[in-house]
Design a protein around this motif. Structure first.
Motif, mmCIF file in Angstrom:
data_model
loop_
_atom_site.group_PDB
_atom_site.id
_atom_site.type_symbol
_atom_site.label_atom_id
_atom_site.label_comp_id
_atom_site.label_asym_id
_atom_site.label_seq_id
_atom_site.Cartn_x
_atom_site.Cartn_y
_atom_site.Cartn_z
ATOM 1 N N LEU A 28 17.146 -10.321 -26.449
ATOM 2 C CA LEU A 28 15.966 -9.997 -25.641
ATOM 3 C C LEU A 28 15.286 -8.715 -26.100
ATOM 4 O O LEU A 28 14.168 -8.410 -25.668
ATOM 5 N N ARG A 54 21.644 -20.776 -28.830
ATOM 6 C CA ARG A 54 21.141 -20.277 -27.535
ATOM 7 C C ARG A 54 20.519 -18.887 -27.710
ATOM 8 O O ARG A 54 19.455 -18.594 -27.151
ATOM 9 N N GLN A 58 16.702 -17.543 -26.959
ATOM 10 C CA GLN A 58 16.416 -16.355 -26.155
ATOM 11 C C GLN A 58 15.581 -15.349 -26.928
ATOM 12 O O GLN A 58 14.774 -14.613 -26.339
ATOM 13 N N GLU A 84 16.891 -24.763 -21.028
ATOM 14 C CA GLU A 84 17.004 -23.314 -20.836
ATOM 15 C C GLU A 84 15.756 -22.592 -21.334
ATOM 16 O O GLU A 84 15.385 -21.540 -20.802
ATOM 17 N N LYS A 88 10.388 -20.095 -20.346
ATOM 18 C CA LYS A 88 10.837 -18.772 -20.787
ATOM 19 C C LYS A 88 10.381 -18.473 -22.213
ATOM 20 O O LYS A 88 9.948 -17.362 -22.512
ATOM 21 N N THR A 89 10.516 -19.457 -23.089
ATOM 22 C CA THR A 89 10.072 -19.299 -24.473
ATOM 23 C C THR A 89 9.341 -20.574 -24.886
ATOM 24 O O THR A 89 9.408 -21.592 -24.210
#
Length: 306
Positions: A28, A54, A58, A84, A88-89
């Motif tokens: 992040l 993953r 992120q 996921e 978010k992305t």
């Protein structure tokens, strides 16, 4: 990630050892952003490979490609990561079935990438086999040679194809190595074919790095720690036997290794446990700058005459 790799590798000038993720390697962090990059992860559907995938999601990679032999497992992993990533992305997660150690299958998949007109910015080499368990003289030659095909030849094949892509962008190669490349009295003694071939594969990439400028293709190998994976389970190691490392430590380290912050480790091997901020300030970094053999595979105790 041999199932017996559970002991942290220590260095006197790096006092802090990690078993779980920590801020310096967080995907992040803006400094570690993978935005605009396409990432190919060989062996990315389970365990450490999945944790690395993953972490790249992120870190906002544009596309993460999971490569593996089992279509059902691949699709499930890709669907999980895509879920996921939602909201978010903008990462696209793809599953590509391929036996990475099969030269014909490799040719097919890399040809597909070329025909798509895409460019692989980051290659993560995580696919591996433990090979036969037991003394080399008591195992089948074919089983040991198969370990060479997976743990050595596949690395050379994928690295050549990765390097020879058309395009001028810098490429990042991340090799998931093993403590078995140096822990001959423990890890390699239990599974000699694994230690032998992982050592050979890491040496191969060390030699490639010697001939490639890091500004063109950066190569970093690391020991991912002792993680409870399918590989550990299949080798018959009881889960309760050890205090396993968090797979996300290796996952996030796998992103950090593909950044400019890790460029000083080009061609070197490093354990995932060492605190990176301490490494950069310690005599580890100093020795990397002055000793061309430090954190590399070789014979200790032999020096060439000058």
């Amino acid at each position: 990630m041999a199932p017996i790799e559970t002991l942290s590798i220590i260095h006197p000038s790096v006092p802090t050892l990690h078993k779980t993720p920590y801020p310096a390697i967080s995907p992040l962090r803006p400094e570690l952003s993978q935005a605009g990059r396409t990432v190919l992860i060989a062996g990315g559907s389970t365990g450490i490979g999945f944790a690395i995938a993953r972490a790249y999601v992120q870190a906002k990679a544009s596309r993460v490609i999971l490569l593996g032999r089992r279509e059902g497992v691949l699709k499930k992993a890709a669907a999980t990561l895509a879920s996921e990533a939602a909201d978010k992305t903008a990462t696209t997660v793809d599953a590509v079935v391929c036996d990475a150690a099969d030269l014909a299958d490799s040719e097919r998949v890399w040809g597909q990438f070329k025909n798509e007109g895409g460019f692989i910015d980051v290659l993560v080499l995580n696919a591996a086999t433990t090979g036969a368990v037991g003394p080399l003289l008591e195992t089948k030659v074919g089983d040991t040679w198969r370990a060479f095909e997976v743990n050595v030849r596949m690395l050379l094949d994928f690295t050549q194809r990765f390097y020879n892509q058309e395009g001028l962008r810098k490429k990042y190669l991340v090799n998931i190595s093993s403590s078995a490349i140096h822990s001959f009295d423990r890890d390699a003694a239990m599974m000699p074919a694994y230690g032998l071939t992982k050592n050979s594969g890491t040496l191969l990439l060390q030699q490639v790095a010697k001939d490639v400028d890091r500004s063109n293709m950066q190569i970093v190998s690391f020991h991912p720690g002792g993680v409870w994976t399918e590989l550990a389970e299949s080798a018959g190691v009881p889960k309760e036997t050890y205090d396993w490392d968090d797979e996300n430590l290796a996952g996030q380290f796998g992103v950090w290794a593909a950044t400019e912050d890790a460029s000083f480790l080009h061609g070197r091997f490093i354990p995932v446990h060492w605190d990176i901020d301490e490494v950069k300030k310690s005599d580890v970094a100093t020795r990397i700058g002055t000793d061309k053999f430090f954190l590399k595979i070789g014979v200790i105790g032999v020096t060439e005459a000058k």
